[in-house]
Design a protein around this motif. Structure first.
Motif, PDB file in Angstrom:
ATOM      1  N   LEU A 119       0.836  -1.201   0.000  1.00  0.00           N
ATOM      2  CA  LEU A 119       0.000   0.000   0.000  1.00  0.00           C
ATOM      3  C   LEU A 119       0.870   1.250   0.000  1.00  0.00           C
ATOM      4  O   LEU A 119       0.662   2.167  -0.800  1.00  0.00           O
ATOM      5  N   PHE A 120       1.858   1.296   0.885  1.00  0.00           N
ATOM      6  CA  PHE A 120       2.713   2.478   0.975  1.00  0.00           C
ATOM      7  C   PHE A 120       3.480   2.704  -0.322  1.00  0.00           C
ATOM      8  O   PHE A 120       3.585   3.832  -0.800  1.00  0.00           O
ATOM      9  N   ALA A 121       4.009   1.638  -0.906  1.00  0.00           N
ATOM     10  CA  ALA A 121       4.729   1.772  -2.179  1.00  0.00           C
ATOM     11  C   ALA A 121       3.791   2.307  -3.258  1.00  0.00           C
ATOM     12  O   ALA A 121       4.156   3.204  -4.025  1.00  0.00           O
ATOM     13  N   GLY A 122       2.571   1.780  -3.314  1.00  0.00           N
ATOM     14  CA  GLY A 122       1.598   2.232  -4.295  1.00  0.00           C
ATOM     15  C   GLY A 122       1.193   3.679  -4.121  1.00  0.00           C
ATOM     16  O   GLY A 122       0.783   4.344  -5.074  1.00  0.00           O
ATOM     17  N   GLY A 124       3.278   6.008  -3.178  1.00  0.00           N
ATOM     18  CA  GLY A 124       4.436   6.871  -3.413  1.00  0.00           C
ATOM     19  C   GLY A 124       5.379   7.035  -2.242  1.00  0.00           C
ATOM     20  O   GLY A 124       6.253   7.894  -2.266  1.00  0.00           O
ATOM     21  N   PHE A 125       5.230   6.215  -1.211  1.00  0.00           N
ATOM     22  CA  PHE A 125       6.156   6.238  -0.083  1.00  0.00           C
ATOM     23  C   PHE A 125       7.370   5.374  -0.419  1.00  0.00           C
ATOM     24  O   PHE A 125       7.257   4.394  -1.152  1.00  0.00           O
ATOM     25  N   VAL A 126       8.529   5.739   0.115  1.00  0.00           N
ATOM     26  CA  VAL A 126       9.746   4.953  -0.050  1.00  0.00           C
ATOM     27  C   VAL A 126      10.298   4.612   1.331  1.00  0.00           C
ATOM     28  O   VAL A 126      10.093   5.351   2.298  1.00  0.00           O
ATOM     29  N   TYR A 143       8.653   4.609   6.428  1.00  0.00           N
ATOM     30  CA  TYR A 143       8.492   5.071   5.052  1.00  0.00           C
ATOM     31  C   TYR A 143       8.309   6.585   5.039  1.00  0.00           C
ATOM     32  O   TYR A 143       7.796   7.159   5.990  1.00  0.00           O
ATOM     33  N   VAL A 144       8.697   7.212   3.929  1.00  0.00           N
ATOM     34  CA  VAL A 144       8.517   8.647   3.780  1.00  0.00           C
ATOM     35  C   VAL A 144       7.957   8.939   2.388  1.00  0.00           C
ATOM     36  O   VAL A 144       8.250   8.224   1.425  1.00  0.00           O
ATOM     37  N   LYS A 145       7.168   9.989   2.313  1.00  0.00           N
ATOM     38  CA  LYS A 145       6.708  10.524   1.046  1.00  0.00           C
ATOM     39  C   LYS A 145       7.085  11.992   1.040  1.00  0.00           C
ATOM     40  O   LYS A 145       6.756  12.725   1.979  1.00  0.00           O
ATOM     41  N   PHE A 146       7.784  12.407  -0.007  1.00  0.00           N
ATOM     42  CA  PHE A 146       8.196  13.807  -0.149  1.00  0.00           C
ATOM     43  C   PHE A 146       7.059  14.562  -0.803  1.00  0.00           C
ATOM     44  O   PHE A 146       6.572  14.171  -1.870  1.00  0.00           O
TER      45      PHE A 146
END
Length: 148
Positions: A119-122, A124-126, A143-146
């Motif tokens: 879910l996080f990858a989908g 846009g989190f890395v 995880y972080v999303k910029f």
């Protein structure tokens, strides 16, 4: 061309006190852990909770706060079983990102939670790091999303 029906629409908004009972009803963990209900009520009272509605029903929710080393943090994402894999989790994370007042939004999950990792990858989190010893033998992946 895809046919869209009103039942396909997912609406997200800031949760209100009147949403709490339905939010907790779709959360199996909350059924046996009263502290979850307390956390949800507190987050709703502070305006730190997004709720997703699908077909007029509460389909899930996300709790956030803004004090993770000065950045926003999604501490919990819950999607009702009947609404999983329908885009509800992605919409909740997008709503949390839209509401975030900082340049980065963080979240985390255990190594054992592959569904949350996907879910996080989908969304846009890395991967940003790892915390050991919260749950022995099951590290917490951060995880972080910029954000723009």
């Amino acid at each position: 061309m895809q046919n869209r029906h009103e039942t396909d629409e997912i609406i997200t908004r800031v949760a209100q006190a009147g949403d709490v009972a339905a939010m907790l009803a779709c959360d199996a963990y909350a059924q046996t852990h009263p502290e979850r209900g307390e956390a949800v009520r507190a987050a709703v009272g502070k305006g730190h909770c997004q709720v997703a509605l699908r077909a007029g029903q509460v389909a899930g929710y996300a709790l956030t706060h803004g004090d993770f080393f000065g950045y926003g943090f999604v501490s919990l994402v819950v999607v009702a079983p009947a609404h999983q894999r329908c885009g509800v989790g992605l919409r909740l994370l997008a709503a949390a990102a839209d509401a975030c007042q900082t340049g980065k939004l963080f979240t985390s999950t255990n190594r054992s939670n592959g569904a949350a990792q996907r879910l996080f990858a989908g969304a846009g989190f890395v991967r940003s790091g790892q915390i050991d010893h919260l749950d022995e033998g099951d590290p917490e992946f951060v995880y972080v999303k910029f954000l723009p």
